[in-house]
Design a protein around this motif. Structure first.
Motif, PDB file in Angstrom:
ATOM      1  N   THR A   1     -44.216  23.742 -13.211  1.00  0.00           N
ATOM      2  CA  THR A   1     -43.161  24.408 -13.989  1.00  0.00           C
ATOM      3  C   THR A   1     -43.608  24.605 -15.434  1.00  0.00           C
ATOM      4  N   PRO A   2     -43.876  25.862 -15.819  1.00  0.00           N
ATOM      5  CA  PRO A   2     -44.313  26.085 -17.202  1.00  0.00           C
ATOM      6  C   PRO A   2     -43.147  26.051 -18.181  1.00  0.00           C
ATOM      7  N   LEU A   3     -43.413  25.457 -19.319  1.00  0.00           N
ATOM      8  CA  LEU A   3     -42.431  25.405 -20.402  1.00  0.00           C
ATOM      9  C   LEU A   3     -43.083  26.190 -21.537  1.00  0.00           C
ATOM     10  N   GLU A   4     -42.412  27.228 -22.020  1.00  0.00           N
ATOM     11  CA  GLU A   4     -43.089  28.145 -22.952  1.00  0.00           C
ATOM     12  C   GLU A   4     -42.425  28.138 -24.318  1.00  0.00           C
ATOM     13  N   CYS A   5     -43.238  28.367 -25.370  1.00  0.00           N
ATOM     14  CA  CYS A   5     -42.642  28.657 -26.679  1.00  0.00           C
ATOM     15  C   CYS A   5     -43.550  29.572 -27.464  1.00  0.00           C
ATOM     16  N   PHE A   6     -42.951  30.328 -28.349  1.00  0.00           N
ATOM     17  CA  PHE A   6     -43.699  31.177 -29.280  1.00  0.00           C
ATOM     18  C   PHE A   6     -43.511  30.547 -30.648  1.00  0.00           C
ATOM     19  N   MET A   7     -44.612  30.138 -31.255  1.00  0.00           N
ATOM     20  CA  MET A   7     -44.515  29.467 -32.555  1.00  0.00           C
ATOM     21  C   MET A   7     -44.659  30.481 -33.675  1.00  0.00           C
TER      22      MET A   7
ATOM     23  N   VAL B   1     -47.953  27.205 -23.752  1.00  0.00           N
ATOM     24  CA  VAL B   1     -47.336  26.927 -22.443  1.00  0.00           C
ATOM     25  C   VAL B   1     -47.653  25.471 -22.119  1.00  0.00           C
ATOM     26  N   LEU B   2     -46.610  24.736 -21.775  1.00  0.00           N
ATOM     27  CA  LEU B   2     -46.789  23.294 -21.525  1.00  0.00           C
ATOM     28  C   LEU B   2     -46.378  22.956 -20.090  1.00  0.00           C
ATOM     29  N   TYR B   3     -46.985  21.897 -19.565  1.00  0.00           N
ATOM     30  CA  TYR B   3     -46.633  21.391 -18.224  1.00  0.00           C
ATOM     31  C   TYR B   3     -46.431  19.886 -18.340  1.00  0.00           C
ATOM     32  N   SER B   4     -45.459  19.417 -17.609  1.00  0.00           N
ATOM     33  CA  SER B   4     -45.131  17.991 -17.644  1.00  0.00           C
ATOM     34  C   SER B   4     -46.277  17.140 -17.058  1.00  0.00           C
ATOM     35  N   PRO B   5     -46.404  15.896 -17.515  1.00  0.00           N
ATOM     36  CA  PRO B   5     -47.397  14.993 -16.899  1.00  0.00           C
ATOM     37  C   PRO B   5     -47.189  14.868 -15.384  1.00  0.00           C
ATOM     38  N   ARG B   6     -45.919  15.047 -14.922  1.00  0.00           N
ATOM     39  CA  ARG B   6     -45.649  14.965 -13.465  1.00  0.00           C
ATOM     40  C   ARG B   6     -46.251  16.144 -12.705  1.00  0.00           C
ATOM     41  N   ASP B   7     -46.679  17.189 -13.429  1.00  0.00           N
ATOM     42  CA  ASP B   7     -47.333  18.318 -12.759  1.00  0.00           C
ATOM     43  C   ASP B   7     -48.844  18.113 -12.637  1.00  0.00           C
ATOM     44  N   ALA B   8     -49.320  16.922 -13.029  1.00  0.00           N
ATOM     45  CA  ALA B   8     -50.773  16.667 -13.016  1.00  0.00           C
ATOM     46  C   ALA B   8     -51.393  16.985 -11.650  1.00  0.00           C
ATOM     47  N   THR B   9     -50.644  16.729 -10.571  1.00  0.00           N
ATOM     48  CA  THR B   9     -51.207  16.926  -9.229  1.00  0.00           C
ATOM     49  C   THR B   9     -51.269  18.412  -8.840  1.00  0.00           C
ATOM     50  N   LYS B  10     -50.709  19.268  -9.692  1.00  0.00           N
ATOM     51  CA  LYS B  10     -50.680  20.708  -9.346  1.00  0.00           C
ATOM     52  C   LYS B  10     -51.609  21.528 -10.235  1.00  0.00           C
ATOM     53  N   LEU B  11     -52.317  20.845 -11.118  1.00  0.00           N
ATOM     54  CA  LEU B  11     -53.075  21.592 -12.137  1.00  0.00           C
ATOM     55  C   LEU B  11     -54.585  21.590 -11.906  1.00  0.00           C
ATOM     56  N   TYR B  12     -55.064  20.979 -10.853  1.00  0.00           N
ATOM     57  CA  TYR B  12     -56.496  20.989 -10.516  1.00  0.00           C
ATOM     58  C   TYR B  12     -57.315  20.479 -11.711  1.00  0.00           C
ATOM     59  N   LEU B  13     -57.116  19.206 -12.008  1.00  0.00           N
ATOM     60  CA  LEU B  13     -57.737  18.628 -13.200  1.00  0.00           C
ATOM     61  C   LEU B  13     -59.224  18.358 -13.017  1.00  0.00           C
ATOM     62  N   ASN B  14     -59.926  18.576 -14.106  1.00  0.00           N
ATOM     63  CA  ASN B  14     -61.325  18.213 -14.200  1.00  0.00           C
ATOM     64  C   ASN B  14     -61.389  17.408 -15.499  1.00  0.00           C
ATOM     65  N   GLY B  15     -61.283  16.085 -15.395  1.00  0.00           N
ATOM     66  CA  GLY B  15     -61.129  15.256 -16.605  1.00  0.00           C
ATOM     67  C   GLY B  15     -59.781  15.549 -17.246  1.00  0.00           C
ATOM     68  N   ASP B  16     -59.796  15.865 -18.532  1.00  0.00           N
ATOM     69  CA  ASP B  16     -58.523  16.114 -19.235  1.00  0.00           C
ATOM     70  C   ASP B  16     -58.129  17.590 -19.217  1.00  0.00           C
ATOM     71  N   LYS B  17     -58.887  18.432 -18.473  1.00  0.00           N
ATOM     72  CA  LYS B  17     -58.648  19.884 -18.509  1.00  0.00           C
ATOM     73  C   LYS B  17     -58.261  20.408 -17.129  1.00  0.00           C
ATOM     74  N   SER B  18     -57.473  21.495 -17.122  1.00  0.00           N
ATOM     75  CA  SER B  18     -57.119  22.130 -15.847  1.00  0.00           C
ATOM     76  C   SER B  18     -58.146  23.215 -15.535  1.00  0.00           C
ATOM     77  N   GLU B  19     -58.524  23.281 -14.251  1.00  0.00           N
ATOM     78  CA  GLU B  19     -59.486  24.315 -13.843  1.00  0.00           C
ATOM     79  C   GLU B  19     -58.834  25.684 -13.730  1.00  0.00           C
ATOM     80  N   VAL B  20     -57.510  25.723 -13.778  1.00  0.00           N
ATOM     81  CA  VAL B  20     -56.820  27.020 -13.686  1.00  0.00           C
ATOM     82  C   VAL B  20     -56.845  27.635 -15.087  1.00  0.00           C
TER      83      VAL B  20
END
Ligand code: AKG
Length: 316
Positions: A216-222, A179-198
């Protein structure tokens, strides 16, 4: 509050370097690249084969009582095992020999010989296995930074994080969900350094993390053989649905002057970005010297200034 509906990563078939460079990389969006020749590893890399050819070289692995690794509460430990032992354990459901629990999960992110100085390169650390994999040369080889083994127990889940280099994640065996999130979602991910606290992205605590619902999650199954292009700064959360082996390659898509020479993982912020963050810490300290209502007023002005001057016109 409902979360946003997941979008899907676009799939491209049999991409050439020319198409990748002209049409895919410039979009700066994740893409699944299907039908590329990744070599004989796809058939060969059974757990038995990996154990035999990877040998006894020791690796430092994450060991976690559950699949969901939690970097905040550190519910995992770093342990050292011979590579062949690690592979054996990572594909078992119940272990006879274990560190924490008989159902513990394992995750390897391979490192350089001296992790403080050396960069992971599977042709150096695992030369016999590296012969089996054909890394699609979609980037110029002089830009190569690292190649990293990612080997996980079934249900192993890596927290949402970003890297600062462009990346091809080559799924060799096993299925996984990303599951991927755009760099523009950085303000919604509760970052702690390079990681999201969620950590629980499927059932987040929205009373604690309300803004996460707006990401906005972007999903793929590899599937085995799939290659995922993860552009720099795109957040990604990865769950292995089965025992799985992947190799990812990072390359420096920008001018070398931007990168921190001491970065062995490919996740240290670019040099001017680190400087900006440090200056911002000093700006916050200065604002804290002000009485409350002035601090609030100037904080808003600083934010306006940064937004006006620095947000890209494309995304304002
Ligand atoms: C990366 O390619 O940067 C990842 O974090 C991949 C993690 C994985 O596939 O386990």
């Amino acid at each position: 509050m409902a979360m946003k509906e997941k979008k899907h990563v676009r799939i491209y078939n049999e991409v050439t370097k020319e198409i990748f460079e002209a049409e895919i990389a410039p979009k700066r969006e994740p893409a699944i690249l299907r039908g590329l020749d990744i070599g004989s590893a796809r058939e060969k890399w059974t757990p038995e084969y990996l154990a035999q050819y990877g040998g006894e070289r020791t690796v430092k692995v994450h060991v976690c009582p559950s699949g969901k690794m939690d970097f905040i509460h550190k519910n995992f430990a770093y342990k050292t095992l011979p590579f062949n032992q690690f592979v054996k354990r990572a594909c078992e459901d119940i272990h006879e020999e274990y560190f924490i629990s008989p159902v513990e999960k394992y995750y390897l992110r391979s490192l350089g010989d001296d992790p403080r100085k050396d960069i992971s390169d599977i042709t150096v650390q695992f030369p016999s296995l590296a012969q089996d994999i054909n890394i699609p040369k979609l980037y110029s080889e002089d830009r190569f930074f690292s190649s990293v083994f990612r080997i996980s127990s079934p249900q192993g889940q890596l927290w949402t994080h970003y890297d600062i280099m462009d990346n091809l994640l080559i799924q060799v065996t096993g299925r996984k969900r990303v599951v991927l999130y755009s760099p523009r979602d950085a303000t919604k991910l509760y970052l702690n350094g390079d990681k999201s606290e969620v950590l629980d992205i499927d059932n987040p605590d929205l009373s604690k993390y309300p803004k996460f619902a707006e990401a906005t999650p972007l999903e793929c199954f590899m599937e085995p053989g799939d290659v995922l292009f993860i552009p720099a700064m795109w957040f990604h959360n990865v769950i292995s649905l089965q025992f799985g082996v992947a190799v990812n390659v990072f390359w420096r898509h920008l001018d070398p002057c931007y990168y921190d020479n001491k970065d062995t993982y490919g996740n240290k912020d670019l040099v001017p970005a680190t400087r900006a963050m440090q200056i911002m810490d000093r700006a916050i300290k200065a604002l804290e010297e002000l009485p409350e209502e002035y601090k609030d007023f100037y904080a808003r002005r600083v934010i306006c200034k940064v937004k006006d001057k620095c947000y890209s016109r494309k995304h304002k």
